[in-house]
Scaffold this active site. Structure first.
Site, PDB file in Angstrom:
ATOM      1  N   SER A   1       0.937  -1.126  -0.125  1.00 37.95           N
ATOM      2  CA  SER A   1      -0.062  -0.048  -0.170  1.00 37.95           C
ATOM      3  C   SER A   1       0.866   1.210   0.076  1.00 37.95           C
ATOM      4  O   SER A   1       2.034   1.455   0.369  1.00 37.95           O
ATOM      5  CB  SER A   1      -0.911  -0.040   1.206  1.00 37.95           C
ATOM      6  OG  SER A   1      -1.997  -1.077   1.119  1.00 37.95           O
TER       7      SER A   1
HETATM    8  N1  SAH Z   1      -1.524  -4.643   3.612  1.00 34.95           N
HETATM    9  C1  SAH Z   1      -0.759  -4.648   2.721  1.00 34.95           C
HETATM   10  C2  SAH Z   1      -1.465  -4.500   1.253  1.00 34.95           C
HETATM   11  C3  SAH Z   1      -2.167  -5.673   1.101  1.00 34.95           C
HETATM   12  S1  SAH Z   1      -2.897  -5.963  -0.614  1.00 34.95           S
HETATM   13  C4  SAH Z   1       0.320  -3.574   2.957  1.00 34.95           C
HETATM   14  O1  SAH Z   1       0.740  -3.067   4.035  1.00 34.95           O
HETATM   15  O2  SAH Z   1       1.198  -3.242   1.868  1.00 34.95           O
HETATM   16  C5  SAH Z   1      -4.247  -6.993  -0.044  1.00 34.95           C
HETATM   17  C6  SAH Z   1      -4.078  -8.317   0.288  1.00 34.95           C
HETATM   18  O3  SAH Z   1      -5.429  -8.845   0.666  1.00 34.95           O
HETATM   19  C7  SAH Z   1      -3.444  -9.206  -0.496  1.00 34.95           C
HETATM   20  O4  SAH Z   1      -2.218 -10.016  -0.043  1.00 34.95           O
HETATM   21  C8  SAH Z   1      -4.097 -10.242  -0.813  1.00 34.95           C
HETATM   22  O5  SAH Z   1      -3.944 -11.548  -0.933  1.00 34.95           O
HETATM   23  C9  SAH Z   1      -5.319 -10.266   0.282  1.00 34.95           C
HETATM   24  N2  SAH Z   1      -6.606 -10.595   0.227  1.00 34.95           N
HETATM   25  C10 SAH Z   1      -7.421 -10.390  -0.859  1.00 34.95           C
HETATM   26  N3  SAH Z   1      -8.754 -11.004  -0.699  1.00 34.95           N
HETATM   27  C11 SAH Z   1      -8.584 -11.556   0.603  1.00 34.95           C
HETATM   28  C12 SAH Z   1      -9.454 -12.423   1.618  1.00 34.95           C
HETATM   29  N4  SAH Z   1     -10.883 -12.737   1.088  1.00 34.95           N
HETATM   30  N5  SAH Z   1      -9.041 -12.705   2.867  1.00 34.95           N
HETATM   31  C13 SAH Z   1      -7.906 -12.463   3.073  1.00 34.95           C
HETATM   32  N6  SAH Z   1      -6.877 -11.712   2.254  1.00 34.95           N
HETATM   33  C14 SAH Z   1      -7.404 -11.353   0.997  1.00 34.95           C
END
Ligand code: SAH
Length: 218
Positions: free
Chosen positions: A69
């Protein structure tokens, strides 16, 4: 000896201070949050090839179709979650590379984090351990379901875009607990803050963001 947590050149203290100043200029006020943005070595959360860009205020690819992010968004969400926060436990959905997790870790007592891609979770668990972060529990699974076992949570933060607010997450919010979640279609979502009041859920919009989708089911 080079301390990997301090970094050199493009990952130096000065480079990080510039990022912090930028977030300040954009309206981030919490010194605790800005301190964490300065302290957490974001270059260790991306591939080496992208390390030189780690302190730019942009999202970056981390493989497996996922992203780290944007620092401003991490700061904004963390600030919103913790403003007036009086609790101990936070549930995070979408661990990814663990950057948001690491920013939060020093500011709350305990974090429970759920990620649907086990391979990503394995690497992230090791990364946070290498950074001496120990107050995080990890779970591979579907974030739409939350993590009932350790709830209710004083705060819930979702770092993927949902097309609606997941009912299960509302159920796992403690009294006056707060949920921060991007809600809307792929491409652009409303960052939404929901507070669990006595007899209703209070909903406030915090502006537009763009996250990868919170995938449904397997
Ligand atoms: N928090 C991270 C960014 C995450 S991107 C940061 O600090 O940079 C979003 C994440 O959500 C991805 O890793 C993706 O695999 C996960 N994700 C997507 N759908 C999901 C679900 N239903 N349950 C859990 N994780 C999920």
């Amino acid at each position: 000896m080079i301390d990997v947590k301090q970094g050199i050149g493009m990952t130096s203290k000065r480079t990080r201070d510039r990022l912090v100043q930028r977030l300040r200029d954009q309206g981030i006020r919490s010194e605790a949050v800005l301190g964490q943005i300065c302290d957490v070595p974001r270059h260790l959360f991306v591939d080496e090839a992208l390390a030189s860009r780690a302190y730019e205020d942009t999202a970056l690819p981390i493989g497996l179709g996922q992203t780290i992010s944007q620092p401003y968004v991490v700061a904004r969400m963390t600030e919103a979650l913790l403003n007036g926060f009086q609790g101990e436990t936070v549930l995070e959905i979408g661990t990814g590379c663990g950057y948001q997790t690491a920013v939060l870790a020093a500011l709350v007592k305990r974090i429970y984090t759920v990620e649907r891609i086990p391979e990503l979770l394995r690497k992230t668990r090791q990364r946070l351990r290498d950074l001496d972060i120990y107050n995080v529990q990890f779970r591979p699974g579907d974030g739409w379901e939350g993590w009932r076992k350790y709830g209710p949570y004083d705060g819930i933060i979702v770092t993927a875009a949902a097309d609606e607010i997941p009912e299960r997450l509302l159920e796992q919010l403690s009294a006056n607990g707060r949920l921060i979640i991007p809600v809307g279609p792929p491409g652009g979502q409303e960052l939404t803050m929901v507070t669990n009041r006595d007899d209703h859920y209070e909903q406030v919009s915090l502006g537009l963001v763009s996250f990868v989708p919170l995938v449904r089911g397997k």
